[in-house]
Design a protein around this motif. Structure first.
Motif, PDB file in Angstrom:
ATOM      1  N   ARG A 101     111.460  33.685  20.133  1.00  0.00           N
ATOM      2  CA  ARG A 101     110.836  32.703  19.231  1.00  0.00           C
ATOM      3  C   ARG A 101     111.705  31.452  19.124  1.00  0.00           C
ATOM      4  O   ARG A 101     111.196  30.320  19.161  1.00  0.00           O
ATOM      5  CB  ARG A 101     110.662  33.332  17.852  1.00  0.00           C
TER       6      ARG A 101
ATOM      7  N   ASP B  37     102.764  43.612   6.505  1.00  0.00           N
ATOM      8  CA  ASP B  37     103.477  42.339   6.339  1.00  0.00           C
ATOM      9  C   ASP B  37     104.908  42.518   5.843  1.00  0.00           C
ATOM     10  O   ASP B  37     105.567  41.547   5.486  1.00  0.00           O
ATOM     11  CB  ASP B  37     102.701  41.436   5.369  1.00  0.00           C
TER      12      ASP B  37
ATOM     13  N   ASP C 226     108.695  42.939   6.466  1.00  0.00           N
ATOM     14  CA  ASP C 226     109.626  42.671   7.564  1.00  0.00           C
ATOM     15  C   ASP C 226     110.487  43.901   7.850  1.00  0.00           C
ATOM     16  O   ASP C 226     110.915  44.604   6.917  1.00  0.00           O
ATOM     17  CB  ASP C 226     110.545  41.500   7.220  1.00  0.00           C
TER      18      ASP C 226
ATOM     19  N   THR D  55     113.130  38.967  10.410  1.00  0.00           N
ATOM     20  CA  THR D  55     112.110  38.203   9.689  1.00  0.00           C
ATOM     21  C   THR D  55     110.721  38.500  10.231  1.00  0.00           C
ATOM     22  O   THR D  55     109.796  37.698  10.051  1.00  0.00           O
ATOM     23  CB  THR D  55     112.390  36.704   9.809  1.00  0.00           C
ATOM     24  N   LEU D  56     110.546  39.639  10.901  1.00  0.00           N
ATOM     25  CA  LEU D  56     109.276  39.966  11.536  1.00  0.00           C
ATOM     26  C   LEU D  56     108.713  41.289  11.026  1.00  0.00           C
ATOM     27  O   LEU D  56     109.448  42.268  10.843  1.00  0.00           O
ATOM     28  CB  LEU D  56     109.438  40.037  13.060  1.00  0.00           C
ATOM     29  N   SER D  57     107.404  41.304  10.824  1.00  0.00           N
ATOM     30  CA  SER D  57     106.644  42.486  10.435  1.00  0.00           C
ATOM     31  C   SER D  57     105.687  42.845  11.563  1.00  0.00           C
ATOM     32  O   SER D  57     105.659  42.169  12.603  1.00  0.00           O
ATOM     33  CB  SER D  57     105.846  42.181   9.165  1.00  0.00           C
TER      34      SER D  57
ATOM     35  N   ASN E 118     102.477  42.414  11.514  1.00  0.00           N
ATOM     36  CA  ASN E 118     101.541  41.296  11.655  1.00  0.00           C
ATOM     37  C   ASN E 118     102.198  40.058  12.243  1.00  0.00           C
ATOM     38  O   ASN E 118     101.662  39.441  13.172  1.00  0.00           O
ATOM     39  CB  ASN E 118     100.908  40.959  10.303  1.00  0.00           C
ATOM     40  N   SER E 119     103.361  39.676  11.719  1.00  0.00           N
ATOM     41  CA  SER E 119     103.985  38.443  12.227  1.00  0.00           C
ATOM     42  C   SER E 119     104.510  38.632  13.648  1.00  0.00           C
ATOM     43  O   SER E 119     104.462  37.692  14.459  1.00  0.00           O
ATOM     44  CB  SER E 119     105.100  37.978  11.289  1.00  0.00           C
TER      45      SER E 119
ATOM     46  N   ASP F 255     101.485  38.223  15.858  1.00  0.00           N
ATOM     47  CA  ASP F 255     101.141  36.805  16.010  1.00  0.00           C
ATOM     48  C   ASP F 255     102.083  36.124  17.000  1.00  0.00           C
ATOM     49  O   ASP F 255     101.648  35.352  17.865  1.00  0.00           O
ATOM     50  CB  ASP F 255     101.223  36.094  14.651  1.00  0.00           C
ATOM     51  N   LEU F 256     103.381  36.408  16.867  1.00  0.00           N
ATOM     52  CA  LEU F 256     104.356  35.783  17.757  1.00  0.00           C
ATOM     53  C   LEU F 256     104.165  36.257  19.194  1.00  0.00           C
ATOM     54  O   LEU F 256     104.196  35.444  20.132  1.00  0.00           O
ATOM     55  CB  LEU F 256     105.769  36.100  17.269  1.00  0.00           C
TER      56      LEU F 256
END
Length: 517
Positions: A76, A316, A318, A323-325, A327-328, A331-332
């Motif tokens: 990222r 959601d 982490d 800093t990632l779950s 869902n995130s 998305d990434l």
């Protein structure tokens, strides 16, 4: 991968598969965690129910997931061309604990060994362990139908901690994820991924065995499990001869359990991860990988409702230290996958992605970590073969648990004879530890600083001694409390443990490196 050169899918379908991968892996880790290494060389016959504390206590502190997420954060921040040096910062700077090949890689990197050599068997006695396999999922999930791109990223990540069969275990699994976006037939999916590793690698031969045994007994995974056990369960990790049962933490051997779950589960997610769990050994890792691949194949919407309901409150949240779950991260990965598709010759339209499917096969020189390797002597700290001079003690309690013994008196020593060409000695790292001097046959061969920052105190699977390339004969090892320390350390004590010697040799260092460096 297919007979065609391209594969079209909607962006929504791509997202569904990526989210299915992360959700499937997370649920698999929860199923397998409580019985990790409970079954060694035997089939686990206990309950497969998800324990109530799993999503709140275990899930977000799984190294299988937080290391994945930490590496994904590198992509990222640095982009899809992030370097091995960028990825090495995860081990150098992150606050989370690491074990086996990962832990040794961190120790090596902190000692100044170059990233990439940090996983080489000359520096890492855990080179064939499972570590890259358990944290390569993110690579496959951003490389749909792109095994060559997955291999390129694997080279920039996997050699941080592994080499040889341990490295190939991650390469194969990343390619299996890649194929899961495209292929429908499980056997073909496996064979496509198998092309990314050398045909003569042990893992490739093992996969051929599995596919043949599956063809003979397509409805009897237990028979295949027994054949795998009898032919392939012979680990070389320093822990393999000192734990209960037939302990095995090899990447490729545990990876075979992933494949068994995929084959014998017949496309059923829960059946697949259930079989993988019952195979035993490193269950949270194996079942997480199996669940991740299955989730990618069937997509999030295709997962059982019980799986989605169990994880819905935590989608959601982490993962610890990141800093990632789910869902995130999904998305990434979706964003990075679209970028990979486009930079690899595919096209992106408003709602669809057309993948220029890569037909990739391994074409390099095979890596072999340990050549004609076999155990010679194995001593725990209570073995009479170890001779103690000075004030050694089992204190505090965690040292007894890990069978480590401690002294802070300069000149105190542990000495033993051993036979072989390579020798390992366990240590713990701590913010109040000093430097140990290592003698082989009366000659000082190395000094090792056992200090580490306090955030990683009690790294009990670390290395005090790893000396290779000796004459295969009788030797004497002596470890001495030097009384020296670096300025950051709060003390001079050292904690040491098991001694393991081997016959055979390790791979030579690449390029201009020599054994004297």
């Amino acid at each position: 991968m297919n007979t065609h050169t391209s594969h079209k899918m909607t962006k929504a379908e791509l997202m569904d598969k990526i989210k299915g991968g992360w959700t499937g892996k997370s649920y698999g880790c929860m199923m397998g965690e409580p019985m990790e290494f409970l079954a060694q060389g035997e089939i686990y016959e206990g309950s497969l129910e998800i324990q109530p504390e799993a999503p709140t206590k275990w899930l977000h502190n799984e190294d299988d997931l937080y290391v994945n997420m930490a590496f994904l954060e590198v992509m990222r921040d640095k982009g899809i061309n992030a370097t091995i040096v960028d990825f090495a910062k995860v081990f150098r700077d992150s606050k989370f604990m690491l074990w086996h090949a990962n832990g040794q890689a961190r120790q090596n990197i902190l000692e100044g060994i170059a990233p990439g050599l940090s996983g080489h068997p000359y520096y890492n006695p855990h080179a064939d362990d499972i570590d890259f396999q358990i944290e390569c999922d993110f690579i496959g999930l951003i490389c749909p139908g792109l095994p060559q791109q997955a291999q390129d990223i694997s080279d920039r990540v996997g050699h941080l901690m592994n080499y040889g069969e341990g490295y190939y275990a991650g390469v194969f699994l990343a390619a299996l994820y890649s194929a899961a976006f495209i292929e429908k037939d499980m056997i073909r999916m496996i064979k496509v991924a198998q092309k990314t590793i050398p045909v003569d690698a042990d893992y490739s031969v093992m996969l051929n065995d599995l596919l043949a045994w599956y063809k003979e007994c397509p409805d009897d995974w237990r028979t295949t499990w027994q054949k795998l056990e009898e032919k392939w369960n012979h680990d070389l990790c320093p822990w393999a001869r000192t734990e209960k049962g037939l302990f095995n933490i090899q990447g490729h051997f545990n990876g075979a359990y992933i494949v068994m779950g995929l084959l014998y589960g017949k496309g059923d997610y829960l059946e697949s991860i259930g079989i993988c769990t019952r195979c035993g050994q490193d269950t949270d890792s194996n079942v997480g990988n199996c669940g991740g691949v299955m989730g990618t194949i069937i997509g999030y919407e295709g997962l059982p409702q019980t799986v989605k309901d169990e994880l819905d409150p935590y989608m959601d949240r982490d993962y610890n230290f990141t800093t990632l779950s789910i869902n995130s991260a999904s998305d990434l990965c979706h964003k990075l996958a679209l970028e990979n598709i486009q930079t690899s010759g595919g096209t992106i339209e408003d709602s669809t992605a057309t993948i220029a499917v890569q037909h990739y096969g391994f074409d390099g020189e095979r890596e072999v970590s340990f050549i004609d390797f076999r155990f010679s002597d194995v001593f725990k700290v209570d073995d009479p073969a170890l001779k103690f001079q000075g004030e050694w003690r089992h204190d505090p309690a965690w040292m007894k648990k890990h069978e480590l013994i401690f002294s802070s008196t300069p000149g105190d020593s542990i000495e033993t004879g051993f036979t072989g060409s390579c020798v390992y000695m366990q240590a713990s790292l701590h913010s109040e530890y000093g430097i140990v001097d290592i003698y082989i046959d009366g000659k000082l061969v190395q000094s090792r600083d056992l200090y580490i920052d306090s955030q990683w105190d009690n790294c009990a699977q670390s290395t005090a001694v790893w000396v290779t390339g000796m004459e295969d004969t009788r030797h004497t090892l002596k470890a001495v409390v030097s009384g020296r320390k670096n300025n950051a350390s709060g003390g001079i004590g050292i904690a040491l443990g098991r001694v393991v010697s081997y016959q055979g040799e390790v791979a030579a260092l690449p390029g201009n490196w020599s054994l004297s460096q």
